[in-house]
Motif scaffolding. Sequence first.
Motif, PDB file in Angstrom:
ATOM      1  N   LEU A   5       0.835  -1.195   0.000  1.00 55.09           N
ATOM      2  CA  LEU A   5       0.000   0.000   0.000  1.00 55.09           C
ATOM      3  C   LEU A   5       0.874   1.251   0.000  1.00 55.09           C
ATOM      4  CD1 LEU A   5      -2.507  -1.102   2.780  1.00 55.09           C
ATOM      5  CD2 LEU A   5      -2.949  -1.043   0.324  1.00 55.09           C
ATOM      6  N   ILE A   6       0.395   2.309  -0.622  1.00 55.65           N
ATOM      7  CA  ILE A   6       1.113   3.579  -0.587  1.00 55.65           C
ATOM      8  C   ILE A   6       1.114   4.070   0.857  1.00 55.65           C
ATOM      9  CG2 ILE A   6       1.145   5.981  -1.389  1.00 55.65           C
ATOM     10  CD1 ILE A   6      -0.404   4.959  -3.892  1.00 55.65           C
ATOM     11  N   GLY A   7       2.289   4.322   1.397  1.00 51.05           N
ATOM     12  CA  GLY A   7       2.414   4.797   2.774  1.00 51.05           C
ATOM     13  C   GLY A   7       2.589   3.689   3.793  1.00 51.05           C
ATOM     14  N   GLN A   8       2.671   2.440   3.349  1.00 48.98           N
ATOM     15  CA  GLN A   8       2.740   1.303   4.265  1.00 48.98           C
ATOM     16  C   GLN A   8       4.012   1.348   5.107  1.00 48.98           C
ATOM     17  OE1 GLN A   8       1.660  -2.387   2.481  1.00 48.98           O
ATOM     18  NE2 GLN A   8       2.424  -3.614   4.173  1.00 48.98           N
ATOM     19  N   ALA A   9       3.855   1.161   6.405  1.00 53.32           N
ATOM     20  CA  ALA A   9       4.988   1.135   7.332  1.00 53.32           C
ATOM     21  C   ALA A   9       5.491  -0.296   7.485  1.00 53.32           C
ATOM     22  CB  ALA A   9       4.543   1.672   8.692  1.00 53.32           C
ATOM     23  N   THR A  10       6.715  -0.418   7.943  1.00 54.41           N
ATOM     24  CA  THR A  10       7.268  -1.745   8.206  1.00 54.41           C
ATOM     25  C   THR A  10       6.699  -2.275   9.520  1.00 54.41           C
ATOM     26  OG1 THR A  10       9.128  -0.874   9.476  1.00 54.41           O
ATOM     27  CG2 THR A  10       9.446  -1.102   7.075  1.00 54.41           C
ATOM     28  N   ALA A  11       6.796  -3.574   9.693  1.00 49.70           N
ATOM     29  CA  ALA A  11       6.350  -4.189  10.945  1.00 49.70           C
ATOM     30  C   ALA A  11       7.136  -3.631  12.124  1.00 49.70           C
ATOM     31  CB  ALA A  11       6.505  -5.709  10.861  1.00 49.70           C
ATOM     32  N   GLU A  12       8.409  -3.348  11.897  1.00 44.94           N
ATOM     33  CA  GLU A  12       9.253  -2.790  12.963  1.00 44.94           C
ATOM     34  C   GLU A  12       8.776  -1.398  13.360  1.00 44.94           C
ATOM     35  OE1 GLU A  12      10.531  -4.079  10.043  1.00 44.94           O
ATOM     36  OE2 GLU A  12      11.254  -5.977  10.879  1.00 44.94           O
ATOM     37  N   GLN A  13       8.408  -0.579  12.381  1.00 44.09           N
ATOM     38  CA  GLN A  13       7.927   0.774  12.682  1.00 44.09           C
ATOM     39  C   GLN A  13       6.605   0.717  13.440  1.00 44.09           C
ATOM     40  OE1 GLN A  13       9.275   4.111  12.136  1.00 44.09           O
ATOM     41  NE2 GLN A  13       7.690   4.216  13.690  1.00 44.09           N
ATOM     42  N   ILE A  14       5.719  -0.159  13.026  1.00 44.31           N
ATOM     43  CA  ILE A  14       4.433  -0.295  13.707  1.00 44.31           C
ATOM     44  C   ILE A  14       4.652  -0.729  15.153  1.00 44.31           C
ATOM     45  CG2 ILE A  14       2.275  -1.610  13.761  1.00 44.31           C
ATOM     46  CD1 ILE A  14       2.422  -1.590  10.622  1.00 44.31           C
ATOM     47  N   GLN A  15       5.570  -1.665  15.367  1.00 45.73           N
ATOM     48  CA  GLN A  15       5.861  -2.108  16.734  1.00 45.73           C
ATOM     49  C   GLN A  15       6.441  -0.965  17.567  1.00 45.73           C
ATOM     50  OE1 GLN A  15       4.954  -5.127  18.129  1.00 45.73           O
ATOM     51  NE2 GLN A  15       5.432  -3.936  19.956  1.00 45.73           N
ATOM     52  N   ALA A  16       7.292  -0.150  16.975  1.00 42.85           N
ATOM     53  CA  ALA A  16       7.860   1.004  17.692  1.00 42.85           C
ATOM     54  C   ALA A  16       6.755   1.980  18.096  1.00 42.85           C
ATOM     55  CB  ALA A  16       8.909   1.695  16.821  1.00 42.85           C
ATOM     56  N   TRP A  17       5.801   2.212  17.193  1.00 37.27           N
ATOM     57  CA  TRP A  17       4.670   3.080  17.525  1.00 37.27           C
ATOM     58  C   TRP A  17       3.845   2.478  18.651  1.00 37.27           C
ATOM     59  CZ3 TRP A  17       3.339   3.600  11.685  1.00 37.27           C
ATOM     60  CH2 TRP A  17       4.060   4.660  11.124  1.00 37.27           C
ATOM     61  N   LYS A  18       3.614   1.168  18.600  1.00 37.38           N
ATOM     62  CA  LYS A  18       2.852   0.499  19.665  1.00 37.38           C
ATOM     63  C   LYS A  18       3.567   0.629  21.008  1.00 37.38           C
ATOM     64  CE  LYS A  18       0.335  -2.957  16.998  1.00 37.38           C
ATOM     65  NZ  LYS A  18       0.131  -4.397  16.751  1.00 37.38           N
ATOM     66  N   ASN A  19       4.881   0.477  20.988  1.00 41.73           N
ATOM     67  CA  ASN A  19       5.655   0.611  22.223  1.00 41.73           C
ATOM     68  C   ASN A  19       5.536   2.020  22.804  1.00 41.73           C
ATOM     69  OD1 ASN A  19       6.476  -2.039  21.917  1.00 41.73           O
ATOM     70  ND2 ASN A  19       8.484  -1.508  21.092  1.00 41.73           N
ATOM     71  N   GLU A  20       5.469   3.006  21.938  1.00 42.24           N
ATOM     72  CA  GLU A  20       5.403   4.401  22.390  1.00 42.24           C
ATOM     73  C   GLU A  20       3.986   4.858  22.727  1.00 42.24           C
ATOM     74  OE1 GLU A  20       6.663   8.902  20.933  1.00 42.24           O
ATOM     75  OE2 GLU A  20       7.310   7.174  19.748  1.00 42.24           O
ATOM     76  N   HIS A  21       2.998   4.429  21.946  1.00 45.69           N
ATOM     77  CA  HIS A  21       1.646   4.975  22.059  1.00 45.69           C
ATOM     78  C   HIS A  21       0.571   3.974  22.492  1.00 45.69           C
ATOM     79  CE1 HIS A  21       3.111   8.614  20.164  1.00 45.69           C
ATOM     80  NE2 HIS A  21       3.595   7.884  19.175  1.00 45.69           N
ATOM     81  N   GLY A  22       0.898   2.721  22.610  1.00 42.26           N
ATOM     82  CA  GLY A  22      -0.124   1.721  22.907  1.00 42.26           C
ATOM     83  C   GLY A  22      -0.773   1.250  21.619  1.00 42.26           C
ATOM     84  N   LYS A  23      -2.064   1.469  21.500  1.00 40.59           N
ATOM     85  CA  LYS A  23      -2.777   1.027  20.294  1.00 40.59           C
ATOM     86  C   LYS A  23      -2.386   1.861  19.074  1.00 40.59           C
ATOM     87  CE  LYS A  23      -6.861  -0.890  22.443  1.00 40.59           C
ATOM     88  NZ  LYS A  23      -8.314  -0.918  22.469  1.00 40.59           N
TER      89      LYS A  23
END
Length: 102
Positions: A5-23
């Motif tokens: 998808l255009i703008g798709q983040a990596t699994a690592e980036q999504i996990q980093a966001w989850k670690n910082e922000h929760g959901k």
Amino acid sequence: MSKQLIGQATAEQIQAWKNEHGKVYSYTIEGRVCYLRTVSRDVYSLAATKVSTSPAKFNETVINGIWLGGDEAIRKEDRYYFGLSDFVEELMNKKKGELGEC
């Protein structure tokens, strides 16, 4: 294998966001994706101050405050933005209890 998808983040980036922000939430439309976190009281308060100048600024302020990444067209182009703005209240992640008289 699914299409990128255009703008798709990596699994690592999504996990980093989850670690910082929760959901972390994804919003997809027409082969595009963006990522958002839940609305905090700080973001809500900032958005509420904008209502007096323009009610439409509330959703815009919320979306900008919870935006983590993804395709900027979703945030910048009206045809995508208006669809995303329909989900602002849902992103507040409210838990409703029961109100009763004592």
